[in-house]
Design a protein around this motif. Structure first.
Motif, PDB file in Angstrom:
ATOM      1  N   ASP A  17     -38.714 -66.192   4.066  1.00 28.94           N
ATOM      2  CA  ASP A  17     -38.355 -65.796   2.700  1.00 28.94           C
ATOM      3  C   ASP A  17     -38.061 -67.006   1.824  1.00 28.94           C
ATOM      4  OD1 ASP A  17     -38.633 -63.096   3.247  1.00 28.94           O
ATOM      5  OD2 ASP A  17     -36.487 -62.799   3.644  1.00 28.94           O
ATOM      6  N   GLU A  18     -37.345 -67.976   2.346  1.00 31.46           N
ATOM      7  CA  GLU A  18     -37.003 -69.171   1.559  1.00 31.46           C
ATOM      8  C   GLU A  18     -38.240 -70.025   1.301  1.00 31.46           C
ATOM      9  OE1 GLU A  18     -34.189 -69.249   0.047  1.00 31.46           O
ATOM     10  OE2 GLU A  18     -33.401 -67.568   1.203  1.00 31.46           O
ATOM     11  N   ILE A  19     -39.141 -70.099   2.256  1.00 33.36           N
ATOM     12  CA  ILE A  19     -40.402 -70.836   2.050  1.00 33.36           C
ATOM     13  C   ILE A  19     -41.204 -70.162   0.948  1.00 33.36           C
ATOM     14  CG2 ILE A  19     -42.628 -71.440   3.080  1.00 33.36           C
ATOM     15  CD1 ILE A  19     -41.077 -71.833   5.746  1.00 33.36           C
ATOM     16  N   TYR A  20     -41.242 -68.835   0.976  1.00 34.36           N
ATOM     17  CA  TYR A  20     -41.956 -68.086  -0.064  1.00 34.36           C
ATOM     18  C   TYR A  20     -41.373 -68.396  -1.436  1.00 34.36           C
ATOM     19  CZ  TYR A  20     -43.412 -64.240  -3.031  1.00 34.36           C
ATOM     20  OH  TYR A  20     -43.896 -63.506  -4.077  1.00 34.36           O
ATOM     21  N   LYS A  21     -40.053 -68.424  -1.551  1.00 37.17           N
ATOM     22  CA  LYS A  21     -39.423 -68.735  -2.839  1.00 37.17           C
ATOM     23  C   LYS A  21     -39.827 -70.132  -3.310  1.00 37.17           C
ATOM     24  CE  LYS A  21     -35.332 -65.929  -2.018  1.00 37.17           C
ATOM     25  NZ  LYS A  21     -33.887 -65.997  -1.771  1.00 37.17           N
ATOM     26  N   SER A  22     -39.878 -71.071  -2.385  1.00 31.07           N
ATOM     27  CA  SER A  22     -40.279 -72.437  -2.739  1.00 31.07           C
ATOM     28  C   SER A  22     -41.726 -72.474  -3.208  1.00 31.07           C
ATOM     29  CB  SER A  22     -40.107 -73.371  -1.537  1.00 31.07           C
ATOM     30  OG  SER A  22     -38.762 -73.463  -1.168  1.00 31.07           O
ATOM     31  N   LEU A  23     -42.581 -71.752  -2.499  1.00 29.18           N
ATOM     32  CA  LEU A  23     -43.993 -71.708  -2.892  1.00 29.18           C
ATOM     33  C   LEU A  23     -44.156 -71.004  -4.236  1.00 29.18           C
ATOM     34  CD1 LEU A  23     -45.693 -70.840   0.506  1.00 29.18           C
ATOM     35  CD2 LEU A  23     -45.802 -73.019  -0.735  1.00 29.18           C
ATOM     36  N   GLU A  24     -43.348 -69.979  -4.476  1.00 28.26           N
ATOM     37  CA  GLU A  24     -43.428 -69.262  -5.742  1.00 28.26           C
ATOM     38  C   GLU A  24     -42.957 -70.147  -6.899  1.00 28.26           C
ATOM     39  OE1 GLU A  24     -42.521 -64.765  -7.066  1.00 28.26           O
ATOM     40  OE2 GLU A  24     -40.786 -65.856  -6.308  1.00 28.26           O
ATOM     41  N   TYR A  25     -41.947 -70.970  -6.645  1.00 29.63           N
ATOM     42  CA  TYR A  25     -41.420 -71.867  -7.671  1.00 29.63           C
ATOM     43  C   TYR A  25     -42.426 -72.950  -8.020  1.00 29.63           C
ATOM     44  CZ  TYR A  25     -38.618 -75.349 -10.028  1.00 29.63           C
ATOM     45  OH  TYR A  25     -38.155 -76.265 -10.928  1.00 29.63           O
ATOM     46  N   ALA A  26     -43.039 -73.539  -6.998  1.00 25.05           N
ATOM     47  CA  ALA A  26     -44.022 -74.607  -7.212  1.00 25.05           C
ATOM     48  C   ALA A  26     -45.250 -74.319  -6.359  1.00 25.05           C
ATOM     49  CB  ALA A  26     -43.415 -75.957  -6.851  1.00 25.05           C
ATOM     50  N   PRO A  27     -46.073 -73.376  -6.814  1.00 24.70           N
ATOM     51  CA  PRO A  27     -47.224 -72.984  -5.997  1.00 24.70           C
ATOM     52  C   PRO A  27     -48.249 -74.108  -5.866  1.00 24.70           C
ATOM     53  CG  PRO A  27     -47.248 -71.845  -8.125  1.00 24.70           C
ATOM     54  CD  PRO A  27     -45.996 -72.652  -8.073  1.00 24.70           C
ATOM     55  N   PRO A  28     -48.852 -74.192  -4.686  1.00 24.38           N
ATOM     56  CA  PRO A  28     -49.918 -75.176  -4.512  1.00 24.38           C
ATOM     57  C   PRO A  28     -51.095 -74.837  -5.428  1.00 24.38           C
ATOM     58  CG  PRO A  28     -49.236 -74.229  -2.406  1.00 24.38           C
ATOM     59  CD  PRO A  28     -48.568 -73.450  -3.480  1.00 24.38           C
ATOM     60  N   ARG A  29     -51.824 -75.843  -5.825  1.00 25.85           N
ATOM     61  CA  ARG A  29     -53.021 -75.606  -6.634  1.00 25.85           C
ATOM     62  C   ARG A  29     -53.989 -74.746  -5.844  1.00 25.85           C
ATOM     63  NH1 ARG A  29     -54.041 -81.748  -8.504  1.00 25.85           N
ATOM     64  NH2 ARG A  29     -52.110 -81.959  -9.655  1.00 25.85           N
ATOM     65  N   ASP A  30     -54.777 -74.001  -6.548  1.00 23.90           N
ATOM     66  CA  ASP A  30     -55.834 -73.184  -5.943  1.00 23.90           C
ATOM     67  C   ASP A  30     -55.306 -72.050  -5.067  1.00 23.90           C
ATOM     68  OD1 ASP A  30     -57.576 -75.018  -7.155  1.00 23.90           O
ATOM     69  OD2 ASP A  30     -57.660 -76.241  -5.344  1.00 23.90           O
ATOM     70  N   VAL A  31     -54.022 -71.692  -5.210  1.00 26.81           N
ATOM     71  CA  VAL A  31     -53.476 -70.571  -4.457  1.00 26.81           C
ATOM     72  C   VAL A  31     -53.034 -69.505  -5.445  1.00 26.81           C
ATOM     73  CG1 VAL A  31     -51.665 -69.791  -2.882  1.00 26.81           C
ATOM     74  CG2 VAL A  31     -52.723 -72.028  -2.552  1.00 26.81           C
ATOM     75  N   LYS A  32     -53.558 -68.305  -5.269  1.00 26.77           N
ATOM     76  CA  LYS A  32     -53.197 -67.205  -6.147  1.00 26.77           C
ATOM     77  C   LYS A  32     -51.828 -66.669  -5.756  1.00 26.77           C
ATOM     78  CE  LYS A  32     -57.967 -65.990  -6.793  1.00 26.77           C
ATOM     79  NZ  LYS A  32     -59.067 -65.291  -6.229  1.00 26.77           N
ATOM     80  N   LYS A  33     -51.118 -66.115  -6.738  1.00 25.85           N
ATOM     81  CA  LYS A  33     -49.769 -65.632  -6.504  1.00 25.85           C
ATOM     82  C   LYS A  33     -49.707 -64.622  -5.352  1.00 25.85           C
ATOM     83  CE  LYS A  33     -45.642 -64.202  -8.806  1.00 25.85           C
ATOM     84  NZ  LYS A  33     -44.853 -64.483  -9.944  1.00 25.85           N
ATOM     85  N   LYS A  34     -50.709 -63.752  -5.255  1.00 29.12           N
ATOM     86  CA  LYS A  34     -50.696 -62.737  -4.200  1.00 29.12           C
ATOM     87  C   LYS A  34     -50.895 -63.351  -2.807  1.00 29.12           C
ATOM     88  CE  LYS A  34     -55.574 -61.597  -4.507  1.00 29.12           C
ATOM     89  NZ  LYS A  34     -56.568 -60.591  -4.740  1.00 29.12           N
ATOM     90  N   GLU A  35     -51.348 -64.607  -2.764  1.00 32.55           N
ATOM     91  CA  GLU A  35     -51.559 -65.284  -1.486  1.00 32.55           C
ATOM     92  C   GLU A  35     -50.337 -66.093  -1.044  1.00 32.55           C
ATOM     93  OE1 GLU A  35     -54.971 -67.601  -2.475  1.00 32.55           O
ATOM     94  OE2 GLU A  35     -56.360 -65.969  -2.070  1.00 32.55           O
ATOM     95  N   LEU A  36     -49.312 -66.164  -1.880  1.00 34.75           N
ATOM     96  CA  LEU A  36     -48.153 -66.990  -1.554  1.00 34.75           C
ATOM     97  C   LEU A  36     -47.414 -66.497  -0.317  1.00 34.75           C
ATOM     98  CD1 LEU A  36     -46.670 -67.836  -5.055  1.00 34.75           C
ATOM     99  CD2 LEU A  36     -47.953 -69.330  -3.523  1.00 34.75           C
ATOM    100  N   ARG A  37     -47.179 -65.190  -0.216  1.00 38.86           N
ATOM    101  CA  ARG A  37     -46.452 -64.659   0.941  1.00 38.86           C
ATOM    102  C   ARG A  37     -47.214 -64.950   2.232  1.00 38.86           C
ATOM    103  NH1 ARG A  37     -41.267 -63.266   2.204  1.00 38.86           N
ATOM    104  NH2 ARG A  37     -41.010 -62.320   0.184  1.00 38.86           N
ATOM    105  N   PRO A  38     -48.515 -64.672   2.299  1.00 36.01           N
ATOM    106  CA  PRO A  38     -49.246 -65.039   3.528  1.00 36.01           C
ATOM    107  C   PRO A  38     -49.242 -66.548   3.794  1.00 36.01           C
ATOM    108  CG  PRO A  38     -50.504 -63.457   2.249  1.00 36.01           C
ATOM    109  CD  PRO A  38     -49.331 -63.879   1.403  1.00 36.01           C
ATOM    110  N   ASP A  39     -49.304 -67.366   2.743  1.00 32.30           N
ATOM    111  CA  ASP A  39     -49.263 -68.816   2.937  1.00 32.30           C
ATOM    112  C   ASP A  39     -47.911 -69.245   3.486  1.00 32.30           C
ATOM    113  OD1 ASP A  39     -51.838 -69.090   2.113  1.00 32.30           O
ATOM    114  OD2 ASP A  39     -51.398 -70.153   0.255  1.00 32.30           O
ATOM    115  N   GLY A  40     -46.833 -68.616   2.998  1.00 31.86           N
ATOM    116  CA  GLY A  40     -45.493 -68.922   3.514  1.00 31.86           C
ATOM    117  C   GLY A  40     -45.394 -68.592   4.991  1.00 31.86           C
ATOM    118  N   ALA A  41     -45.959 -67.444   5.372  1.00 32.86           N
ATOM    119  CA  ALA A  41     -45.945 -67.042   6.771  1.00 32.86           C
ATOM    120  C   ALA A  41     -46.800 -67.992   7.611  1.00 32.86           C
ATOM    121  CB  ALA A  41     -46.447 -65.609   6.914  1.00 32.86           C
TER     122      ALA A  41
END
Length: 87
Positions: free
Chosen positions: A55-79
């Motif tokens: 959950d905390e990794i997801y929040k970090s990714l949501e705050y500063a998402p990597p380039r070329d990553v869509k918002k809906k892909e953030l949770r799977p990327d965090g996992a």
């Protein structure tokens, strides 16, 4: 800054405390842990830390998402990142 998108300070502190509990079983616990319960309590705590860390990794990714990553892909990327951690 939008605080809801940042990792939780109290969440990170709780995870850190639980990591110490994993490293030093019984030392940081409020109640003594019997050796016969150690395996189950450790597995339960690991699962809890794992989920909260994701959950905390997801929040970090949501705050500063990597380039070329869509918002809906953030949770799977965090996992996925979280899945690369030793465990």
């Amino acid at each position: 800054m939008d605080g809801k998108n940042l990792p939780s300070k109290s969440g990170i502190a709780g995870i850190t405390t639980d990591l110490l509990r994993l490293l030093f079983p019984g030392f940081f616990d409020d109640t003594p842990v019997h050796s016969s319960e150690l395996k189950v309590s450790t597995a339960t705590l690991m699962d809890s830390v794992w989920d909260r860390l994701e959950d905390e990794i997801y929040k970090s990714l949501e705050y500063a998402p990597p380039r070329d990553v869509k918002k809906k892909e953030l949770r799977p990327d965090g996992a996925e990142f979280h899945g690369r951690l030793p465990g």
